[in-house]
Scaffold this motif. Sequence first.
Motif, PDB file in Angstrom:
ATOM      1  N   PRO A   1       0.823  -1.223   0.000  1.00 58.68           N
ATOM      2  CA  PRO A   1       0.000   0.000   0.000  1.00 58.68           C
ATOM      3  C   PRO A   1       0.853   1.267   0.000  1.00 58.68           C
ATOM      4  O   PRO A   1       0.367   2.343  -0.336  1.00 58.68           O
ATOM      5  N   TYR A   2       2.136   1.127   0.388  1.00 63.83           N
ATOM      6  CA  TYR A   2       3.005   2.303   0.505  1.00 63.83           C
ATOM      7  C   TYR A   2       3.787   2.568  -0.771  1.00 63.83           C
ATOM      8  O   TYR A   2       4.741   3.337  -0.767  1.00 63.83           O
ATOM      9  N   ILE A   3       3.375   1.936  -1.843  1.00 64.63           N
ATOM     10  CA  ILE A   3       4.101   2.008  -3.109  1.00 64.63           C
ATOM     11  C   ILE A   3       4.384   3.454  -3.532  1.00 64.63           C
ATOM     12  O   ILE A   3       5.401   3.747  -4.141  1.00 64.63           O
ATOM     13  N   ASP A   4       3.484   4.358  -3.166  1.00 65.26           N
ATOM     14  CA  ASP A   4       3.638   5.749  -3.616  1.00 65.26           C
ATOM     15  C   ASP A   4       4.429   6.603  -2.620  1.00 65.26           C
ATOM     16  O   ASP A   4       4.571   7.804  -2.816  1.00 65.26           O
ATOM     17  N   TRP A   5       4.954   6.004  -1.555  1.00 70.43           N
ATOM     18  CA  TRP A   5       5.689   6.801  -0.568  1.00 70.43           C
ATOM     19  C   TRP A   5       7.112   7.112  -1.029  1.00 70.43           C
ATOM     20  O   TRP A   5       7.782   7.970  -0.469  1.00 70.43           O
ATOM     21  N   PHE A   6       7.587   6.375  -2.016  1.00 73.03           N
ATOM     22  CA  PHE A   6       8.926   6.628  -2.559  1.00 73.03           C
ATOM     23  C   PHE A   6       8.819   6.715  -4.072  1.00 73.03           C
ATOM     24  O   PHE A   6       7.723   6.611  -4.624  1.00 73.03           O
ATOM     25  N   HIS A   7       9.946   6.916  -4.714  1.00 71.83           N
ATOM     26  CA  HIS A   7       9.941   7.065  -6.172  1.00 71.83           C
ATOM     27  C   HIS A   7      10.583   5.823  -6.774  1.00 71.83           C
ATOM     28  O   HIS A   7      11.811   5.709  -6.800  1.00 71.83           O
ATOM     29  N   ILE A   8       9.760   4.896  -7.219  1.00 74.55           N
ATOM     30  CA  ILE A   8      10.286   3.649  -7.783  1.00 74.55           C
ATOM     31  C   ILE A   8      10.331   3.788  -9.300  1.00 74.55           C
ATOM     32  O   ILE A   8       9.335   4.114  -9.938  1.00 74.55           O
ATOM     33  N   ASP A   9      11.505   3.514  -9.864  1.00 72.95           N
ATOM     34  CA  ASP A   9      11.655   3.644 -11.314  1.00 72.95           C
ATOM     35  C   ASP A   9      11.467   2.315 -12.020  1.00 72.95           C
ATOM     36  O   ASP A   9      11.045   2.265 -13.169  1.00 72.95           O
ATOM     37  N   ASP A  10      11.823   1.230 -11.349  1.00 77.11           N
ATOM     38  CA  ASP A  10      11.891  -0.035 -12.069  1.00 77.11           C
ATOM     39  C   ASP A  10      11.866  -1.193 -11.071  1.00 77.11           C
ATOM     40  O   ASP A  10      12.171  -1.020  -9.902  1.00 77.11           O
ATOM     41  N   TRP A  11      11.540  -2.369 -11.566  1.00 78.21           N
ATOM     42  CA  TRP A  11      11.481  -3.586 -10.743  1.00 78.21           C
ATOM     43  C   TRP A  11      12.382  -4.651 -11.316  1.00 78.21           C
ATOM     44  O   TRP A  11      12.604  -4.659 -12.504  1.00 78.21           O
ATOM     45  N   PRO A  12      12.841  -5.617 -10.545  1.00 74.65           N
ATOM     46  CA  PRO A  12      12.744  -5.641  -9.081  1.00 74.65           C
ATOM     47  C   PRO A  12      13.734  -4.670  -8.455  1.00 74.65           C
ATOM     48  O   PRO A  12      14.743  -4.311  -9.071  1.00 74.65           O
ATOM     49  N   LEU A  13      13.454  -4.253  -7.255  1.00 76.58           N
ATOM     50  CA  LEU A  13      14.357  -3.325  -6.579  1.00 76.58           C
ATOM     51  C   LEU A  13      15.660  -4.034  -6.227  1.00 76.58           C
ATOM     52  O   LEU A  13      15.701  -5.247  -6.039  1.00 76.58           O
ATOM     53  N   ASN A  14      16.694  -3.251  -6.144  1.00 75.79           N
ATOM     54  CA  ASN A  14      18.029  -3.788  -5.875  1.00 75.79           C
ATOM     55  C   ASN A  14      18.627  -2.976  -4.723  1.00 75.79           C
ATOM     56  O   ASN A  14      19.516  -2.162  -4.918  1.00 75.79           O
ATOM     57  N   PRO A  15      18.104  -3.203  -3.505  1.00 75.20           N
ATOM     58  CA  PRO A  15      18.466  -2.298  -2.409  1.00 75.20           C
ATOM     59  C   PRO A  15      19.893  -2.483  -1.909  1.00 75.20           C
ATOM     60  O   PRO A  15      20.478  -1.553  -1.378  1.00 75.20           O
TER      61      PRO A  15
ATOM     62  N   ALA B   1      21.263   3.356   0.049  1.00 71.27           N
ATOM     63  CA  ALA B   1      20.908   3.335   1.477  1.00 71.27           C
ATOM     64  C   ALA B   1      19.889   4.397   1.835  1.00 71.27           C
ATOM     65  O   ALA B   1      19.277   4.313   2.903  1.00 71.27           O
ATOM     66  N   LEU B   2      19.709   5.405   0.963  1.00 70.97           N
ATOM     67  CA  LEU B   2      18.944   6.587   1.363  1.00 70.97           C
ATOM     68  C   LEU B   2      17.799   6.911   0.404  1.00 70.97           C
ATOM     69  O   LEU B   2      17.819   7.923  -0.296  1.00 70.97           O
ATOM     70  N   PRO B   3      16.778   6.068   0.369  1.00 68.00           N
ATOM     71  CA  PRO B   3      15.665   6.320  -0.541  1.00 68.00           C
ATOM     72  C   PRO B   3      14.951   7.638  -0.218  1.00 68.00           C
ATOM     73  O   PRO B   3      14.701   7.945   0.945  1.00 68.00           O
ATOM     74  N   LYS B   4      14.658   8.368  -1.273  1.00 63.28           N
ATOM     75  CA  LYS B   4      14.038   9.700  -1.124  1.00 63.28           C
ATOM     76  C   LYS B   4      12.527   9.566  -0.980  1.00 63.28           C
ATOM     77  O   LYS B   4      11.871   8.891  -1.766  1.00 63.28           O
ATOM     78  N   PHE B   5      11.988  10.246   0.035  1.00 66.52           N
ATOM     79  CA  PHE B   5      10.529  10.269   0.209  1.00 66.52           C
ATOM     80  C   PHE B   5       9.843  10.927  -0.983  1.00 66.52           C
ATOM     81  O   PHE B   5      10.370  11.890  -1.554  1.00 66.52           O
ATOM     82  N   ASN B   6       8.663  10.456  -1.309  1.00 65.30           N
ATOM     83  CA  ASN B   6       7.810  11.178  -2.251  1.00 65.30           C
ATOM     84  C   ASN B   6       6.957  12.157  -1.452  1.00 65.30           C
ATOM     85  O   ASN B   6       5.867  11.817  -0.982  1.00 65.30           O
ATOM     86  N   THR B   7       7.479  13.369  -1.316  1.00 66.98           N
ATOM     87  CA  THR B   7       6.783  14.352  -0.480  1.00 66.98           C
ATOM     88  C   THR B   7       5.572  14.959  -1.189  1.00 66.98           C
ATOM     89  O   THR B   7       4.905  15.819  -0.627  1.00 66.98           O
ATOM     90  N   ASP B   8       5.286  14.485  -2.408  1.00 60.38           N
ATOM     91  CA  ASP B   8       4.030  14.893  -3.031  1.00 60.38           C
ATOM     92  C   ASP B   8       2.853  14.050  -2.527  1.00 60.38           C
ATOM     93  O   ASP B   8       1.698  14.428  -2.713  1.00 60.38           O
ATOM     94  N   ASN B   9       3.166  12.910  -1.942  1.00 64.07           N
ATOM     95  CA  ASN B   9       2.097  12.061  -1.413  1.00 64.07           C
ATOM     96  C   ASN B   9       1.582  12.677  -0.109  1.00 64.07           C
ATOM     97  O   ASN B   9       2.358  12.929   0.810  1.00 64.07           O
ATOM     98  N   PRO B  10       0.275  12.908  -0.038  1.00 64.08           N
ATOM     99  CA  PRO B  10      -0.246  13.593   1.163  1.00 64.08           C
ATOM    100  C   PRO B  10      -0.021  12.794   2.437  1.00 64.08           C
ATOM    101  O   PRO B  10       0.145  13.375   3.521  1.00 64.08           O
ATOM    102  N   GLY B  11       0.005  11.478   2.338  1.00 63.49           N
ATOM    103  CA  GLY B  11       0.264  10.657   3.517  1.00 63.49           C
ATOM    104  C   GLY B  11       1.690  10.840   4.008  1.00 63.49           C
ATOM    105  O   GLY B  11       1.949  10.866   5.213  1.00 63.49           O
ATOM    106  N   VAL B  12       2.620  10.953   3.072  1.00 64.46           N
ATOM    107  CA  VAL B  12       4.019  11.179   3.437  1.00 64.46           C
ATOM    108  C   VAL B  12       4.173  12.539   4.111  1.00 64.46           C
ATOM    109  O   VAL B  12       4.843  12.677   5.146  1.00 64.46           O
ATOM    110  N   ARG B  13       3.542  13.546   3.524  1.00 66.04           N
ATOM    111  CA  ARG B  13       3.620  14.882   4.133  1.00 66.04           C
ATOM    112  C   ARG B  13       3.109  14.844   5.571  1.00 66.04           C
ATOM    113  O   ARG B  13       3.772  15.319   6.486  1.00 66.04           O
TER     114      ARG B  13
END
Lengths: 464, 464
Positions: B144-158, B177-189
């Motif tokens: 459900p938190y898919i929109d909290w960060f900016h994912i460009d492609d799958w699978p993730l390679n953390p 190590a430092l994924p950027k928040f999607n601060t456009d998401n109202p839940g993140v804000r």
Amino acid sequence: MTIKVPDWVRGAVFYQIFPDRFRQGPVQHLPPGLTLKPWGTPASEQGFQGGDLYGIVEKLSYIEELGVTALYLNPVFASASNHRYHTYDYFTVDPLLGGEHALRLLLDEAHKRDIRVVLDGVFNHASRGFWAFHHILEEGRNSPYIDWFHIDDWPLNPYPKRNKEATNYQSWWDLPALPKFNTDNPGVRDYLFSVAEHWIRFGIDGWRLDVPEEIDDDAFWQEFRSRVKAINPEAYICGEIWKKADHWLQGDQFDAVMNYPLGGAVLGFFGAQSLKPDDQPEHLELKPRTSHSLKKRVDEIYGWYDPEINQVQLNLLDSHDMARAKWILSDDVPALRQSLAFLLALPGAPCIYYGTEIGMTGGPDPDCREAFPWHKPEDWDLTIASAIRKQALARQYFPALGQGDHYIHILGKETLAVERWLDDDRAVVFFNRSKKAVTVTPPETCLGLNRLNDMAERANDTLS
Amino acid sequence: MTIKVPDWVRGAVFYQIFPDRFRQGPVQHLPPGLTLKPWGTPASEQGFQGGDLYGIVEKLSYIEELGVTALYLNPVFASASNHRYHTYDYFTVDPLLGGEHALRLLLDEAHKRDIRVVLDGVFNHASRGFWAFHHILEEGRNSPYIDWFHIDDWPLNPYPKRNKEATNYQSWWDLPALPKFNTDNPGVRDYLFSVAEHWIRFGIDGWRLDVPEEIDDDAFWQEFRSRVKAINPEAYICGEIWKKADHWLQGDQFDAVMNYPLGGAVLGFFGAQSLKPDDQPEHLELKPRTSHSLKKRVDEIYGWYDPEINQVQLNLLDSHDMARAKWILSDDVPALRQSLAFLLALPGAPCIYYGTEIGMTGGPDPDCREAFPWHKPEDWDLTIASAIRKQALARQYFPALGQGDHYIHILGKETLAVERWLDDDRAVVFFNRSKKAVTVTPPETCLGLNRLNDMAERANDTLS
């Protein structure tokens, strides 16, 4: 040693809830911008459908009317999987479930109705996102928490391309998602015990322990018990052990285990004609049985433990970890009703898996975890709910049924009776698994009974 | 708009602490079975040395005696890196630092001494272990938190084999190590604002904001400010912006920024002979300056902002993010003392990086983050502490020095004076960067002064 079990569990009727799939409540607590799967999405699809603890609160009357007196909830702590066995934060109720506020409300509202609430404790393993494991992923050998898990080799490979790739740290079933705690580390022990204590203080009524056998350390579980009982002597401690568990049931570790062997025997008798032949649950002996075979097996199982333990065993036909009983019984609803009634007639605390009462079905995990079809009441089979309610209320009204001794009488190949007695109270429940009416002679001890409690298929039975 | 800054910051003297390396306090709060690095391990080695908030409490008298009135702490929330900019839990004070109990104690004890405490807020990015990012790692598109960060492609390679491998999600400086928040998401804000509010309610006195420029969204910072100030109108909001920052300092976003340009100019003048030629800090213009060049640059910097802002700017020579000033000055302690004294003579809130006062040195990050050598007092150069204390106390006693207007007088190529005035209070501080005595004529406005506050090298100077 003297065995002391929680009194409230004698005669209790549990209802097991898989929180993501039971009910989404009326409280708008989710932040905007979340993406949930629609309610009713096939359970085989990963993802969250939005069931929450507010939903359970909303449905407490529904649950109470079934005759239920206790809830067992699958894990509610913060986790990135819908079953929540991958805990990332043991001190946080999952925000998707409504967080701590929702658990507070649920406990308060349930307790007002004398309904107890037991939570699922996953202490053998954490998730890759659990802070101390994350610490090791980030810092490697430099992490102060290096000894909290079992690291075999470096560098760690927490997200392998193939999930079955060998992990270089110990994990449950070699799943990289589930690193196993090093419970020999005194800091880890303290941490896990502090989790157990915290939620008991918060007001939960006990712990169902996930895979406790994996922590092969009696001293761990002895201390777990003594710390939990020091806070609430009536807290219930029930281990998930699928086999004979006398080792843990001597009075110093658990109060009970999940009594899968009993459920398997019961399904084998009532479902003798309807068992799916090729779908054996992994850990369960499931075979067609005669009344003799059933009695023999049930007597054997009750013989494993002290009578006090037997009074509080968690007796179940199915759970989130196996196909639903209805599915195992090829949708033979009469067999399901009698199986449930039989469990409800025996000593111990029967546990009804959510939705069983309306005829929900589903194969092995994850198919057994479907969303409750509140929106489709026309599909509900209420004859099951009715059978449960009748027998559950009988347990409340007749002390013998709730807490008495028992004896299984074989009346014929397909018929038997469960006799219960406590002081002057005495009850007998008759069962006829055949689809036709039979005439049985009550066991001698029952002659003169003024209550014949018949949970069998009245329409098909003739009781003399 | 009217610019309103926190009154307590006018004239304040800050002391910046890197919590893992300042002091391990006397409270035994760590669980057994942890592995820390020995105190004093070279800062180039990863790992934790066990500094904690109890240690800061223990040393509050030491800090207070320096003339310090406020602390700025590098991040204290749960993180798997010793600098703690990789937050995994924004609502938990790192257990290695003593947890919430230790922060409560620190705030209470500091406030008793009228020492304020500002924390470091890292709102642009989280860590790989932050719950919502972990959620996406586990559940992929199903989270459900898919929109909290900016994912460009799958699978993730953390956890790529090489740290510089391209990430398939947005992260700070492309560090996985430092994924950027999607601060456009109202839940993140809401989530981030709730963090800011929570700790202000808890009692901290403000936020130093890590890389706020990366959240390129005025509305975000405007709402941040209004929510923080609604709880505590005197909370200090100071952004980490290394360049001219007038955009954020119009009164609706930050109160101040970290004034690195000022520090660079000061080091350029006092260290003209001792600057390490080949070691330019990444974001800092650092070059030898004459008094004319210094005045020109300082006047330019003070001209960037409203005088109210200038009174609360965080003026600093160095920090955890760059080589220590002493190192930049090739161990020229007289130049260091005068640089500090010059900052302390100017409007704004000077910030002393921990250990500067005893002569700690160290090159660029991570070498500038060594453990405070409490165990080696014989190595301390207390002339620096003495210079700081003298000027810091002067700021407290003479309002002009703390909160007055200012003017820089050029007296010669290597000499100058800072004049400050407030109402009838007036002070002048003279500086002579040369290693020999000089005779200077006080600026005309200073004639008749009855206080000459000389923080320069008395032994080498002759003041007329």
